[in-house]
Scaffold this active site. Structure first.
Site, PDB file in Angstrom:
ATOM      1  CG  ASP A  72      -1.922   1.194   1.308  1.00 57.79           C
ATOM      2  OD1 ASP A  72      -2.720   1.522   0.526  1.00 57.79           O
ATOM      3  OD2 ASP A  72      -1.523   2.079   2.203  1.00 57.79           O
ATOM      4  CD  GLU A 100      -2.225   2.248  -3.379  1.00 56.97           C
ATOM      5  OE1 GLU A 100      -3.473   2.595  -3.554  1.00 56.97           O
ATOM      6  OE2 GLU A 100      -1.807   2.104  -2.257  1.00 56.97           O
TER       7      GLU A 100
END
Length: 709
Positions: A342, A378
């Site tokens: 993330d 990401e």
């Protein structure tokens, strides 16, 4: 109680069959107490007198799995110097393998008094906070083997443990929303019938429900608020949180592996749940605030590139050790197969700028364990210069946000989308080819947990996030969505037909694109969040998957879209021309015995595309020829790969168009996909299409023709 010196490594609580070794790092604290907690609320304190390289440690004979514990750090509380030790706060072990309980929000878990941030708070947090748990590391993995699915065979399914399973009619109620539910045959059968090879789980590291959300009657449903990087989230366990969650998670991984499904974890190593300078003191802050966090020029405050209040200090050797130890633990002890990082751009911020050569990437590159699993970035954060799609090192794959945006733009009718769409369809060579990566570096997706579901993407122009309690200010406002003429739910048959066709267009485009496809859970059955594009706090039926056949009125849901998705995944699996390991050459390939180029582009009239065609603002339709006889990469034993050839006809315009089948690229073809049909796949496959024939494509539809080898 006997207390032995113990060892400084490994960090955390390590049970050996006779007792437990405890080790915790802190350079800031003057002394540290290990607190063994009893069910009657009492605690036994053991001072960790031994210290090696700022690791305090002790071995306590007789401490068994299931024992709850925490630490108290005695030392300077001087926020103006970045130091926030406070022995009144019971601290979680950063290396805890399991966590018991949850935070009961109140002033007790904060290091200051509400209304007076500069005044130290000495209220005891122990009755109000989570506790670490000693776990039994022994587990019978049997003959568990990692599937080790190669990227070109991979189909990723992003899912939430609870959201995927909470409403499944075949699951016993006591298992719904748990790790055990993932191992249930009904869930595994769905994944295998869909053709999924990897289950990417939204955060399962122990996380915290934010104080603000709890006060609003909401929860941090998504879980991007980690406090324990080694512990499976305890609320997803069906039968206990004293280590049972570890066993249950391992059992789920073992069952998924047996079905040939990899397990990828969405991990949040960019920040913790302790938030900014007004956040709670739960673990890292109280142990060694300046070693764990990136502090601002004024060390009372935190540098925040994540939008959550803090960022971990990626140039700290202790933070890097924590992350690498955590990654190795989940691979070696929990048998997971990869990670999706993330806000991964934050991990590259060794100083201020995003740096491809940062220490974190160096450590991953040389690590013999972590470097061998799937690593997915990401590739952005909210800091300056944080959008880094295409800029991660060669070992990494990336969520391709540009793919998502371009495919959405094409099908909603944005001008000048065709040229960039061609790049995204063929693996985004403009992003990945220059650093030695290949099409498989691109994780392609149209939807994910963050944003509209597939159903909502074609049903809403605007977000409808009022349920989140932020006056609809949260969530992305520019979604590249199109409601097909009506905002929200409708009974208009023409609008419903167009929406269904658009969903088939997105599914087909995803599965026919070079790269690695990722499906968002529930999209295959047209899951809706009723226009909420930021359901991070919606732990309710709004965000849970509604499975076909779960309505009392007998509604079977969109089983047609499910069948279509299965058919397109199967088409991709059966044909290597859709999952090439190398980029197209745009010319005939030497040694393949075929004079035709490996790829060619045509106007709807069947003429090869010119630069003028590519540049046309009105261009919204094209034909792509994929030559199955011109695949340049060899098979696993060096053999030549040959496949059928395909014509992909895209009509993203608002009007019906005639497409001419190119005359020099095959004499006879068969229609295998037509998104204008309600079922999307022709039931009769005997009808042949010949070179020069004209096919009428409905507005916003896609047709696929196959020419056998």
């Amino acid at each position: 109680m006997q207390v032995w010196p113990g060892e400084a490594y490994p960090l955390g609580a390590t049970y050996d069959g006779a007792g437990t070794n405890f080790a915790v790092f802190t350079e800031a604290a003057d002394r540290v107490e290990l607190c063994l907690l009893h069910d009657d609320g009492a605690e036994t304190a053991v001072e960790l007198r031994e210290s090696d390289a700022f690791v305090r440690h002790a071995y306590v004979p007789g401490v068994m799995p299931g024992q709850r514990y925490g630490f108290r750090a005695h030392g300077p509380h001087s926020p103006e110097r970045g130091l926030r030790c406070n022995s009144a706060k019971l601290l979680l072990d950063p290396y805890a393998k399991a966590v018991s309980g949850s935070v009961r929000w109140g002033e007790e878990v904060y290091g200051y008094h509400f209304g007076s941030p500069d005044r130290r708070n000495d209220l005891d947090s122990a009755p109000h906070t989570m506790t670490s748990v000693v776990v039994n590391p022994y587990f019978d993995w049997g003959d568990d083997r990692r599937p080790r699915t190669e990227y070109h065979h991979t189909v990723i399914y992003e899912a939430h443990v609870k959201g995927l399973t909470m409403r499944h009619p075949a699951l016993p109620e006591e298992l719904r929303g748990t790790y055990a539910a993932l191992a249930h045959p009904a869930v595994i059968d769905h994944l295998t019938s869909l053709g999924v090879t990897a289950l990417e789980l939204m955060p399962v590291h122990q996380f915290v429900n934010d104080h603000r959300l709890v006060d609003m009657g909401l929860n941090n449903y998504w879980g991007y608020n980690t406090i324990g990087f080694f512990a499976p989230h305890n609320a997803y366990a069906s039968w206990g949180d004293r280590g049972q969650q570890v066993l249950e998670f391992k059992s789920a991984v073992r069952a998924l592996h047996e079905a040939g499904i990899e397990v990828i974890l969405d991990v949040v190593y960019n920040h913790t749940a302790e938030g900014n300078h007004l956040g709670p003191t739960l673990s890292f802050r109280g142990l060694d605030n300046p070693s764990y966090y990136r502090l601002a020029d004024d060390p009372r405050y935190y540098t925040d590139t994540t939008g959550t209040g803090n960022s971990l200090l990626m140039r700290s050797p202790h933070v890097l050790q924590l992350i690498m130890d955590s990654l190795r633990y989940w691979v070696t002890e929990m048998h997971v197969d990869g990670f999706r990082f993330d806000l991964a751009a934050t991990l590259a911020r060794q100083f201020h700028e995003v740096d491809r050569l940062s220490s974190f990437f160096d450590l991953v590159q040389q690590d013999p364990v972590v470097s061998q699993v799937k690593l997915i970035a990401e590739p952005w954060d909210v800091g300056e210069g944080g959008y880094q799609v295409g800029n991660f090192p060669p070992l990494w794959t990336e969520w391709n946000g540009k793919y998502r945006d371009t495919v959405r733009d094409l099908w909603r009718g944005e001008p000048r989308a065709v040229a960039e769409f061609a790049s995204r369809l063929t693996g985004s060579s403009d992003l990945y080819q220059d650093d030695g990566r290949r099409p498989l570096a691109s994780i392609n997706f149209v939807t994910c947990h963050d944003g509209f579901t597939l159903h909502d993407l074609v049903s809403y122009d605007d977000k409808h996030n009022h349920a989140n309690g932020e006056d609809n200010r949260d969530g992305e406002s520019h979604n590249r969505s199109w409601n097909c003429g009506v905002e929200g739910e409708t009974d208009d048959p023409a609008v419903l037909a167009l929406r269904a066709r658009q969903m088939r267009n997105f599914v087909a485009t995803l599965m026919l694109s070079q790269g690695v496809p990722m499906i968002s859970h529930g999209d295959e059955v047209a899951r809706t969040q009723h226009g909420n594009n930021n359901a991070y706090c919606q732990d309710s039926e709004l965000a849970w998957v509604k499975w076909p056949g779960t309505d009392a009125d007998g509604d079977t849901g969109d089983g047609g879209l499910l069948d279509f998705t299965r058919a397109l995944v199967r088409l991709r699996k059966d044909h290597p021309v859709f999952r090439r390991r190398r980029f197209f050459h745009g010319r005939p390939v030497e040694g393949t015995h075929d004079d035709l180029s490996d790829i060619a582009w045509f106007t709807p009239e069947g003429a090869e595309m010119t630069q003028r065609d590519w540049d046309s603002a009105q261009a919204s339709a094209l034909t792509v020829f994929l030559n199955g006889n011109a695949i340049s990469e060899p098979g696993p034993r060096g053999e030549r790969i040959a496949d059928d050839s395909f014509l992909l006809m895209f009509n993203a315009s608002a009007k019906q168009l005639e497409f001419v089948v190119p005359v020099d690229h095959g004499q006879q073809w068969q229609v295998v996909v037509d998104t204008a049909l309600p079922e999307g796949v022709p039931s009769q496959t005997d009808d042949k299409v010949r070179a020069g024939d004209r096919l009428t494509l409905l507005d916003r539809s896609l047709t696929v023709l196959r020419r056998p080898t």
